[in-house]
Design an enzyme around this catalytic site. Sequence first.
Site, short mmCIF file in Angstrom:
data_model
loop_
_atom_site.label_atom_id
_atom_site.label_comp_id
_atom_site.label_asym_id
_atom_site.label_seq_id
_atom_site.Cartn_x
_atom_site.Cartn_y
_atom_site.Cartn_z
N GLY A 199 0.88 -1.29 -0.18
CA GLY A 199 0.04 -0.12 0.08
C GLY A 199 0.88 1.05 0.23
N LEU B 159 -3.28 -5.66 -6.37
CA LEU B 159 -2.29 -4.94 -6.02
C LEU B 159 -1.24 -5.31 -5.24
CD1 LEU B 159 -2.06 -1.88 -6.64
CD2 LEU B 159 -2.77 -1.31 -4.53
N ASP B 160 -0.11 -5.15 -5.79
CA ASP B 160 1.20 -5.54 -4.96
C ASP B 160 1.36 -7.13 -4.58
OD1 ASP B 160 1.95 -3.06 -4.97
OD2 ASP B 160 1.04 -2.60 -2.71
N GLN B 161 0.57 -8.01 -5.53
CA GLN B 161 0.42 -9.41 -5.11
C GLN B 161 1.14 -10.12 -6.16
OE1 GLN B 161 -0.83 -10.80 -2.38
NE2 GLN B 161 -0.79 -8.54 -1.51
#
Lengths: 289, 289, 289, 289
Positions: D205, D231-233
């Site tokens: 985040g 997101l961000d995965q």
Amino acid sequence: MIAPAPTAVLLVTCPDRRGLVAGVSQFVLRHGGNIVDADQHADAESGTFFQRVELELEGLDLDRGQLEGAFLAEVAEPLGMSAEVRFSDEVARLAILASKEPHCLYDLLSRWRAGELAAEVAVVLSNHPDHADVSAFFGVPYHHLPTTPEARPAQEAAVLDVLEEHRIDLVVLARYMQVLGDAVVERHRSRIINIHHSFLPAFVGARPYHQAHARGVKIIGVTAHYVTPELDQGPIIEQDVVRVTHRDGIADMVRKGRDLEKTVLARAVRHHLGHRVIVDGRRTVVFGG
Amino acid sequence: MIAPAPTAVLLVTCPDRRGLVAGVSQFVLRHGGNIVDADQHADAESGTFFQRVELELEGLDLDRGQLEGAFLAEVAEPLGMSAEVRFSDEVARLAILASKEPHCLYDLLSRWRAGELAAEVAVVLSNHPDHADVSAFFGVPYHHLPTTPEARPAQEAAVLDVLEEHRIDLVVLARYMQVLGDAVVERHRSRIINIHHSFLPAFVGARPYHQAHARGVKIIGVTAHYVTPELDQGPIIEQDVVRVTHRDGIADMVRKGRDLEKTVLARAVRHHLGHRVIVDGRRTVVFGG
Amino acid sequence: MIAPAPTAVLLVTCPDRRGLVAGVSQFVLRHGGNIVDADQHADAESGTFFQRVELELEGLDLDRGQLEGAFLAEVAEPLGMSAEVRFSDEVARLAILASKEPHCLYDLLSRWRAGELAAEVAVVLSNHPDHADVSAFFGVPYHHLPTTPEARPAQEAAVLDVLEEHRIDLVVLARYMQVLGDAVVERHRSRIINIHHSFLPAFVGARPYHQAHARGVKIIGVTAHYVTPELDQGPIIEQDVVRVTHRDGIADMVRKGRDLEKTVLARAVRHHLGHRVIVDGRRTVVFGG
Amino acid sequence: MIAPAPTAVLLVTCPDRRGLVAGVSQFVLRHGGNIVDADQHADAESGTFFQRVELELEGLDLDRGQLEGAFLAEVAEPLGMSAEVRFSDEVARLAILASKEPHCLYDLLSRWRAGELAAEVAVVLSNHPDHADVSAFFGVPYHHLPTTPEARPAQEAAVLDVLEEHRIDLVVLARYMQVLGDAVVERHRSRIINIHHSFLPAFVGARPYHQAHARGVKIIGVTAHYVTPELDQGPIIEQDVVRVTHRDGIADMVRKGRDLEKTVLARAVRHHLGHRVIVDGRRTVVFGG
């Protein structure tokens, strides 16, 4: 962003003895100053004391012109210290010297444009013509000073002239593959930073990545150091390393090394510009480094 | 934990040419084997090909005694390879040699007891009497072979005898500060691993931490290498480094270095025991290292 | 080796303001002391000042019993500081708590025997019987306190009793896989160091290497921290990492992690024993760390 | 420098079984090819086999157009493999997307100009107007696509158009702080590389350096990963870290992080361009990485 309040930096070296820390801090207090950062080091092997004290100028009953004189008279001389006074808002004038390879030059210019270097890049100087366009892009004058074996003394004089003309405080050898003459080195002692593409003292001299490959090391490194008349022997400011394997040929080592060269040179330049480095013979003290 | 199924490991070195990978894998397939891991490296600088192939013994139409002969006859000789065959469930017999400092000795014995080393520690040998108790605790015979300058040849003969008597496959110099005689080195070529307390080739010889301190390096390191008759010149298996600052005196470097020495020596020993290392002149290929 | 001269360590925390450094150094000078090391940090984000001052006891006109009182009365209270005074030759009494895995326990005991820890290992405590022999070898009393779900409160009381009985100054959780009760944590606040086998705050909770493997990270790490009532949330003292690749299965991560756990836990314990750590809410200041 | 002879790269994924290595190498040999590099990995946890085989095109009795078809028909389909064929002299077309911060953009453009990236930087795209001059200097078209909350769908469509128009093979998010729409992500699955300024999965985040500072970690890191709708995965390609201390405020972390972001993003792009990455669910296999 608001600029931080300007500070003065006292850099002190002397034989270790009682009362040094108190002597300096009393001086600051007596003149209405406030210490915002202080770090010291007593080297047990040599019995030498080093200190870096950063104080706010605001509130001080001395102006910039008076500070060094007062500190020398009231503290440094009575206590046998050699001392320097610097100011955080001094803008050092940099000369960047490069040869064929541009990665350190680009990197420094990019950092400078991004506001990462508290300095003015006053001139780029090279024995190759290739970097005129990038210097122009970044708005920095470019001097092309070609070298030929017979013209060494003339070239050395020309380098001195350029540094003089631009009132250079710090010379950065950004993969500059020429040996600077002794006159240049003497004139700018502890004011020339070189990036050496080996983990000194391993692999001094030419083609360190070739040497590293031949020796079969599993880690390579680079070294930023002050230049002294003895080649590759100057005081080390910063080093870093990267792992290699048998899969890494010489070209891979060169490529991995380039990334190290950029970051290690930039770190060393920042340490110097932050008045964080004291030279101690063949060694350095890097406060907060 | 179920023991993994036993495998054979083929280690191959030869001049690079077409068809090497296919030649080896066809051999395995032809005899009903299954390759579980394979890695190779063609060194562009020297034109040499290295390969490590690990195959399941189950299903193979050759028994252990036949495998090496078949591989040599069907593949290695026709293709001009030098080759070795090892087995994953061979238990190598280790001798650990130590002097005064015990940290590497304790560390290896602890790892062995924890099941981390696929080996039998058959004997501990030292020129000091100090480690008898720890050897006894771990259940390993201890030989105290004191050294005196005049008794060098006798001591060397005694070392050879102990290694012979215990049928030693791998000699680990765990901060053993005596020079092994040439006879020992020759008899166990590429079978003696030393941990050197410097980042070779920097600071060869005595007291490397003192040398590193005097030179003012910002990173120190250690090196695990095979022992050759030329002191500190053997092929490097593994290295690692740790950052130091001006605050680190020699004693701090020694302490930080000890942690490196333990882990780097253990990693090198594991690489060797896993049949992952091929010596290539002054260099090594460490597969999966 | 001659023992170094004993020193006192002043550890100070307070809101940042003018004159703090001078106030402390004047106190030392006024009482005839000599500062051998001083480090401070003003945290810009929180406006907090931290200082660690180490001074020689010799020459001081205060004895050990008087120093803390004098410092509090003359400096700390007038300047609004919270302060502690420690002595370099205090020998902290350690309890090491371990579960099944022995590597951190062996490592700490070996370091202690080698003189690397300025402490007395007073007791080893485990919920497993396995480590009695190694504790006996190192001459340390061993308490086996088995855990069962229903006996948690009784076990917690027993742990408290053992720590009390041995007058423990520092509790080291050397891969102790039981949750300490709140009573133990409260009684030893900032006096319990745990080694967590992940790079916190990533992979809190159980089986961090399994989590790391599933997430496909390329680097794993470990974390030494003070224990607080919130699991895995205590102030971090030290961390380190190691590179992994797709070749590293969970067992390889566990093995590589063990080496980190040993060194990172030992470093954190040394920082604590050297009176180098000040806790600042969820963070730590580690001087010279 | 002579360009190296062109090679083909076979990238294979399938359930692990006997004969896979032999099957591939026999195919190459049968068609007159020569394997110059091969690497494989059998993941024990998932039972999946991955292989990367690089072979010379010279001597092969198949031309480029025939190779993939022949491999699929003769090897991949019979053995249940999913496979891709790439060529070393394909020049991938890159789009670099940047927001305000220019360091990764400059760095990639500099590397490209220095010949370090085997690609064509076809377009730079930004939601800020600032980078037009640097793009012009490097001779790359610049698209300024401003974002407003209400214009998200229009902007996403515009991004898709630009990528389409320039026939982009790889999208590099060089500190691009906008979320790409799902349509873009789906269209370029495993073809978008992002640099995240934290050591994922820690600090997902916003404002990861602020989070890292608040948590008091002693090491910060960055992560290059393929972008997925979560997101961000996405699967991690490369990570690296740098040590911080209590002295490092958020601004220092940002500055140290920038150096990592540049090198880690460049490494990930190079791995991708070298056809060295196979995505395996949430993980990656990076051969020779």
